[in-house]
Design an enzyme around this catalytic site. Structure first.
Site, PDB file in Angstrom:
ATOM      1  N   LYS A  87       1.772   0.157  14.953  1.00 50.68           N
ATOM      2  CA  LYS A  87       3.192   0.095  15.307  1.00 50.68           C
ATOM      3  C   LYS A  87       3.603  -1.100  16.166  1.00 50.68           C
ATOM      4  O   LYS A  87       4.798  -1.387  16.277  1.00 50.68           O
ATOM      5  CB  LYS A  87       3.594   1.379  16.060  1.00 50.68           C
ATOM      6  CG  LYS A  87       3.640   2.609  15.187  1.00 50.68           C
ATOM      7  CD  LYS A  87       4.888   2.636  14.328  1.00 50.68           C
ATOM      8  CE  LYS A  87       4.776   3.535  13.135  1.00 50.68           C
ATOM      9  NZ  LYS A  87       4.532   2.865  11.859  1.00 50.68           N
ATOM     10  N   PRO A 135      -3.401   0.684  18.783  1.00 53.31           N
ATOM     11  CA  PRO A 135      -3.149   0.186  17.421  1.00 53.31           C
ATOM     12  C   PRO A 135      -3.342   1.212  16.307  1.00 53.31           C
ATOM     13  O   PRO A 135      -3.073   0.911  15.147  1.00 53.31           O
ATOM     14  CB  PRO A 135      -4.147  -0.972  17.280  1.00 53.31           C
ATOM     15  CG  PRO A 135      -5.199  -0.710  18.295  1.00 53.31           C
ATOM     16  CD  PRO A 135      -4.562   0.037  19.407  1.00 53.31           C
ATOM     17  N   HIS A 163       0.855  -1.191   0.000  1.00 51.38           N
ATOM     18  CA  HIS A 163       0.000   0.000   0.000  1.00 51.38           C
ATOM     19  C   HIS A 163       0.890   1.239   0.000  1.00 51.38           C
ATOM     20  O   HIS A 163       1.563   1.533   0.989  1.00 51.38           O
ATOM     21  CB  HIS A 163      -0.921   0.022   1.226  1.00 51.38           C
ATOM     22  CG  HIS A 163      -2.082  -0.924   1.098  1.00 51.38           C
ATOM     23  ND1 HIS A 163      -3.381  -0.563   1.363  1.00 51.38           N
ATOM     24  CD2 HIS A 163      -2.137  -2.218   0.706  1.00 51.38           C
ATOM     25  CE1 HIS A 163      -4.184  -1.604   1.144  1.00 51.38           C
ATOM     26  NE2 HIS A 163      -3.436  -2.608   0.753  1.00 51.38           N
ATOM     27  N   TYR A 183      -8.615   5.690   7.399  1.00 51.05           N
ATOM     28  CA  TYR A 183      -8.670   6.071   8.810  1.00 51.05           C
ATOM     29  C   TYR A 183      -9.664   7.219   8.903  1.00 51.05           C
ATOM     30  O   TYR A 183      -9.389   8.311   8.395  1.00 51.05           O
ATOM     31  CB  TYR A 183      -7.297   6.529   9.304  1.00 51.05           C
ATOM     32  CG  TYR A 183      -6.297   5.409   9.444  1.00 51.05           C
ATOM     33  CD1 TYR A 183      -5.598   4.922   8.349  1.00 51.05           C
ATOM     34  CD2 TYR A 183      -6.042   4.835  10.691  1.00 51.05           C
ATOM     35  CE1 TYR A 183      -4.681   3.888   8.482  1.00 51.05           C
ATOM     36  CE2 TYR A 183      -5.121   3.798  10.835  1.00 51.05           C
ATOM     37  CZ  TYR A 183      -4.450   3.335   9.725  1.00 51.05           C
ATOM     38  OH  TYR A 183      -3.543   2.306   9.863  1.00 51.05           O
ATOM     39  N   TYR A 233       4.410   6.634   9.579  1.00 49.14           N
ATOM     40  CA  TYR A 233       3.529   5.499   9.248  1.00 49.14           C
ATOM     41  C   TYR A 233       4.284   4.396   8.529  1.00 49.14           C
ATOM     42  O   TYR A 233       4.116   3.210   8.839  1.00 49.14           O
ATOM     43  CB  TYR A 233       2.341   5.993   8.403  1.00 49.14           C
ATOM     44  CG  TYR A 233       1.260   4.961   8.270  1.00 49.14           C
ATOM     45  CD1 TYR A 233       0.338   4.750   9.289  1.00 49.14           C
ATOM     46  CD2 TYR A 233       1.172   4.166   7.131  1.00 49.14           C
ATOM     47  CE1 TYR A 233      -0.638   3.777   9.188  1.00 49.14           C
ATOM     48  CE2 TYR A 233       0.202   3.188   7.011  1.00 49.14           C
ATOM     49  CZ  TYR A 233      -0.707   3.002   8.044  1.00 49.14           C
ATOM     50  OH  TYR A 233      -1.677   2.036   7.936  1.00 49.14           O
TER      51      TYR A 233
HETATM   52  C1  LIG Z   1      -6.563  -5.826  17.268  1.00 48.54           C
HETATM   53  C2  LIG Z   1      -5.091  -5.518  17.190  1.00 48.54           C
HETATM   54  C3  LIG Z   1      -4.626  -4.894  16.044  1.00 48.54           C
HETATM   55  C4  LIG Z   1      -3.273  -4.615  15.934  1.00 48.54           C
HETATM   56  N1  LIG Z   1      -2.829  -4.007  14.787  1.00 48.54           N
HETATM   57  C5  LIG Z   1      -1.506  -3.797  14.628  1.00 48.54           C
HETATM   58  C6  LIG Z   1      -0.984  -3.309  13.378  1.00 48.54           C
HETATM   59  O1  LIG Z   1      -1.709  -3.053  12.405  1.00 48.54           O
HETATM   60  N2  LIG Z   1       0.365  -3.165  13.256  1.00 48.54           N
HETATM   61  C7  LIG Z   1       1.198  -3.475  14.300  1.00 48.54           C
HETATM   62  O2  LIG Z   1       2.429  -3.320  14.134  1.00 48.54           O
HETATM   63  N3  LIG Z   1       0.739  -3.948  15.499  1.00 48.54           N
HETATM   64  C8  LIG Z   1      -0.586  -4.131  15.686  1.00 48.54           C
HETATM   65  N4  LIG Z   1      -1.039  -4.684  16.857  1.00 48.54           N
HETATM   66  C9  LIG Z   1      -0.094  -5.010  17.927  1.00 48.54           C
HETATM   67  C10 LIG Z   1       0.641  -6.319  17.693  1.00 48.54           C
HETATM   68  O3  LIG Z   1      -0.267  -7.357  17.423  1.00 48.54           O
HETATM   69  C11 LIG Z   1       1.528  -6.636  18.908  1.00 48.54           C
HETATM   70  O4  LIG Z   1       2.273  -5.494  19.227  1.00 48.54           O
HETATM   71  C12 LIG Z   1       2.464  -7.816  18.643  1.00 48.54           C
HETATM   72  O5  LIG Z   1       1.765  -9.034  18.661  1.00 48.54           O
HETATM   73  C13 LIG Z   1       3.583  -7.878  19.692  1.00 48.54           C
HETATM   74  O6  LIG Z   1       4.373  -9.020  19.476  1.00 48.54           O
HETATM   75  P1  LIG Z   1       5.128  -9.729  20.679  1.00 48.54           P
HETATM   76  O7  LIG Z   1       5.862 -10.863  20.069  1.00 48.54           O
HETATM   77  O8  LIG Z   1       5.885  -8.730  21.448  1.00 48.54           O
HETATM   78  O9  LIG Z   1       3.990 -10.228  21.664  1.00 48.54           O
HETATM   79  P2  LIG Z   1       2.797 -11.246  21.427  1.00 48.54           P
HETATM   80  O10 LIG Z   1       2.361 -11.251  20.009  1.00 48.54           O
HETATM   81  O11 LIG Z   1       1.804 -10.962  22.480  1.00 48.54           O
HETATM   82  O12 LIG Z   1       3.462 -12.662  21.680  1.00 48.54           O
HETATM   83  C14 LIG Z   1       3.814 -13.100  22.976  1.00 48.54           C
HETATM   84  C15 LIG Z   1       3.750 -14.606  23.021  1.00 48.54           C
HETATM   85  O13 LIG Z   1       4.220 -15.035  24.299  1.00 48.54           O
HETATM   86  C16 LIG Z   1       3.400 -16.071  24.764  1.00 48.54           C
HETATM   87  N5  LIG Z   1       3.508 -16.145  26.237  1.00 48.54           N
HETATM   88  C17 LIG Z   1       2.963 -15.310  27.159  1.00 48.54           C
HETATM   89  N6  LIG Z   1       3.321 -15.711  28.402  1.00 48.54           N
HETATM   90  C18 LIG Z   1       4.104 -16.809  28.262  1.00 48.54           C
HETATM   91  C19 LIG Z   1       4.762 -17.669  29.157  1.00 48.54           C
HETATM   92  N7  LIG Z   1       4.693 -17.488  30.483  1.00 48.54           N
HETATM   93  N8  LIG Z   1       5.488 -18.698  28.679  1.00 48.54           N
HETATM   94  C20 LIG Z   1       5.582 -18.903  27.333  1.00 48.54           C
HETATM   95  N9  LIG Z   1       4.953 -18.122  26.423  1.00 48.54           N
HETATM   96  C21 LIG Z   1       4.236 -17.078  26.881  1.00 48.54           C
HETATM   97  C22 LIG Z   1       2.017 -15.721  24.269  1.00 48.54           C
HETATM   98  O14 LIG Z   1       1.183 -16.856  24.227  1.00 48.54           O
HETATM   99  C23 LIG Z   1       2.332 -15.138  22.887  1.00 48.54           C
HETATM  100  O15 LIG Z   1       2.282 -16.138  21.888  1.00 48.54           O
HETATM  101  C24 LIG Z   1      -2.388  -4.968  17.005  1.00 48.54           C
HETATM  102  C25 LIG Z   1      -2.861  -5.589  18.156  1.00 48.54           C
HETATM  103  C26 LIG Z   1      -4.189  -5.869  18.251  1.00 48.54           C
HETATM  104  C27 LIG Z   1      -4.692  -6.552  19.500  1.00 48.54           C
END
Ligand SMILES: Cc1cc2nc3c(=O)[nH]c(=O)nc-3n(C[C@H](O)[C@H](O)[C@H](O)COP(=O)(O)OP(=O)(O)OC[C@H]3O[C@@H](n4cnc5c(N)ncnc54)[C@H](O)[C@@H]3O)c2cc1C
Length: 397
Positions: A300, A296, A74, A205, A388
């Site tokens: 980011k 969100p 995009h 948006y 962005y």
């Molecule tokens: C509706 C929504 C829309 C979003 N849109 C965007 C977007 O457009 N662009 C963007 O960049 N971000 C977006 N985000 C944010 C993005 O999804 C998160 O920031 C991202 O998933 C973070 O990744 P992470 O690996 O840090 O954590 P997570 O994805 O939360 O992964 C953490 C993992 O650790 C595991 N875990 C937790 N505790 C334990 C434990 N004790 N032992 C072992 N495993 C464990 C969990 O099960 C999970 O699988 C959005 C979020 C939501 C909810």
């Protein structure tokens, strides 16, 4: 039977998986412990917008085959208020950069499959970490529960808590040195997935009527739509007729109709901003949502998680291969500098586009004036576009 690896990673989300791939490229062994099943990890609907640099990193790591075939690039987004639409030409404003719309769970499927193909057994699913120990010394370990319900132990040189906002990692940094900054917004997002063709060629948006809405996409036949709602709303408060009515009014503009379809998934999420500092204690490092949350609206969260682990992987590589800990010492400050920029941008987008429940007509006009400034000022439009598509990753020393 204790296991051993160089870097023990808690969490198989974007942060943990990108880190495992980056470490493997640097010749460093890692093991991911994940609390949930592989199906749950690969089926959770979350982010969908990849910054320019994250999509490029997927290609660099050889992980982009399916993304290149299925995802959409995009080069622009649309902003809407008072029934007017403004096309923001991201590519023209940023020297050719764009975002890639590719769902987070598709990214995770690609990264899990590639990791397990290259290193079978390097991800343990249904193996929740229960505690970390020895992080202030030279021999840290993660204590976890095995998929069979037994007690497991992973000895490692370094531990990375990439375990999301509700994980156990952050709490292992003593409260006396841990600082937490946060804000909860008085609104949430209702997100729905719809079987329908696209209604508009790019993301919209919008801030109109009762507040924010976002028209996004997943594929030519599945659309992702969001609506500002009360964060306390149960999903049941939003029947399909109410959703279409609200989306219709918040996205209304002359000569255009939103294409409706079957809604097959609904969820309500709260909006919050959160930062924990520092991101390191001894041999424990935090990355991604374990350390910070952004609302969100700026798209980011996933992207920040990737930026964290890019910096961390370089620092771990230097420490492990060259015995030089300077990158690890600098990790928290380097990563947090970019985190705060993303916090600023995400809060800016959130405040500009959402209607606060206590908003006065004056406040509404101020928000609209902010949107109008983006239409009037190339400098304002460029600032939005640069943030962005993603600020550059921190340079490698
Ligand atoms: C509706 C929504 C829309 C979003 N849109 C965007 C977007 O457009 N662009 C963007 O960049 N971000 C977006 N985000 C944010 C993005 O999804 C998160 O920031 C991202 O998933 C973070 O990744 P992470 O690996 O840090 O954590 P997570 O994805 O939360 O992964 C953490 C993992 O650790 C595991 N875990 C937790 N505790 C334990 C434990 N004790 N032992 C072992 N495993 C464990 C969990 O099960 C999970 O699988 C959005 C979020 C939501 C909810």
């Amino acid at each position: 039977m204790p296991r051993r690896t160089q870097v023990g990673i808690i969490g198989c989300g974007p942060a943990g998986l990108f880190l495992a791939h980056l470490l493997a490229r640097a010749g460093i062994d890692s093991l991911i412990l994940e609390a949930r099943s592989r199906a749950a990890v690969e089926g959770t609907i979350r982010a969908g917008v990849l910054e320019h640099g994250v999509a490029a990193l997927m290609q660099e790591l050889g992980l982009a085959g399916r993304m290149l075939r299925q995802a959409d690039r995009h080069a622009g987004i649309t902003l809407q208020w008072r029934s007017q639409r403004l096309h923001l030409d991201l590519a023209a404003l940023t020297g050719g950069k764009a975002v890639t719309v590719y769902a987070q769970h598709e990214v995770l499927k690609d990264l899990v499959a590639a990791r397990l193909a290259a290193a079978p057994g390097s991800i343990l699913f249904e193996a929740p970490a229960r505690a970390v120990e020895g992080i202030e010394g030279d021999h840290p370990a993660i204590l976890f529960e095995t998929a069979e319900g037994g007690a497991g132990r992973l000895d490692c040189d370094h531990i990375v808590a990439a375990d999301g906002f509700h994980g156990i990692g952050r709490g292992a940094i003593p409260a006396s040195i841990r600082q937490e900054y946060g804000k909860t917004y008085p609104y949430g997002w209702l997100g729905v997935l719809v079987e329908a063709p696209r209604s508009w060629p790019e993301l919209i948006y919008a801030s109109q009527g009762d507040g924010f809405s976002l028209l996004s996409t997943r594929s030519p036949t599945v659309q992702r739509l969001y609506l500002q709602c009360d964060p306390a709303d149960p999903v049941e408060a939003w029947d399909d007729a109410r959703i279409w009515r609200e989306l219709g009014s918040r996205l209304a503009t002359d000569g255009w109709t939103l294409t409706q379809g079957k809604i097959f998934q609904k969820s309500v999420i709260p909006l919050r901003s959160f930062v924990c500092a520092p991101l390191r204690h001894g041999r424990l490092f935090l990355a991604g949502d374990a350390a910070h949350i952004v609302p969100p609206t700026g798209a980011k969260g996933l992207n920040l998680a990737v930026a964290d682990v890019l910096v961390l992987s370089r620092a771990l590589s230097r420490a492990i291969h060259r015995g030089d800990a300077s990158g690890l010492d600098a990790y928290s400050d380097t990563a947090l500098a970019r985190v705060w920029q993303a916090q600023r941008f995400s809060a800016f987008m959130t405040r500009m586009l959402h209607r606060d429940p206590g908003e006065t007509p004056f406040d509404t006009r101020l928000r609209e004036a902010q949107l109008e400034q983006i239409a009037l000022s190339p400098a304002a439009a460029t600032a939005l576009a640069e943030n962005y598509v993603g600020l550059p990753f921190p340079a490698e020393d």
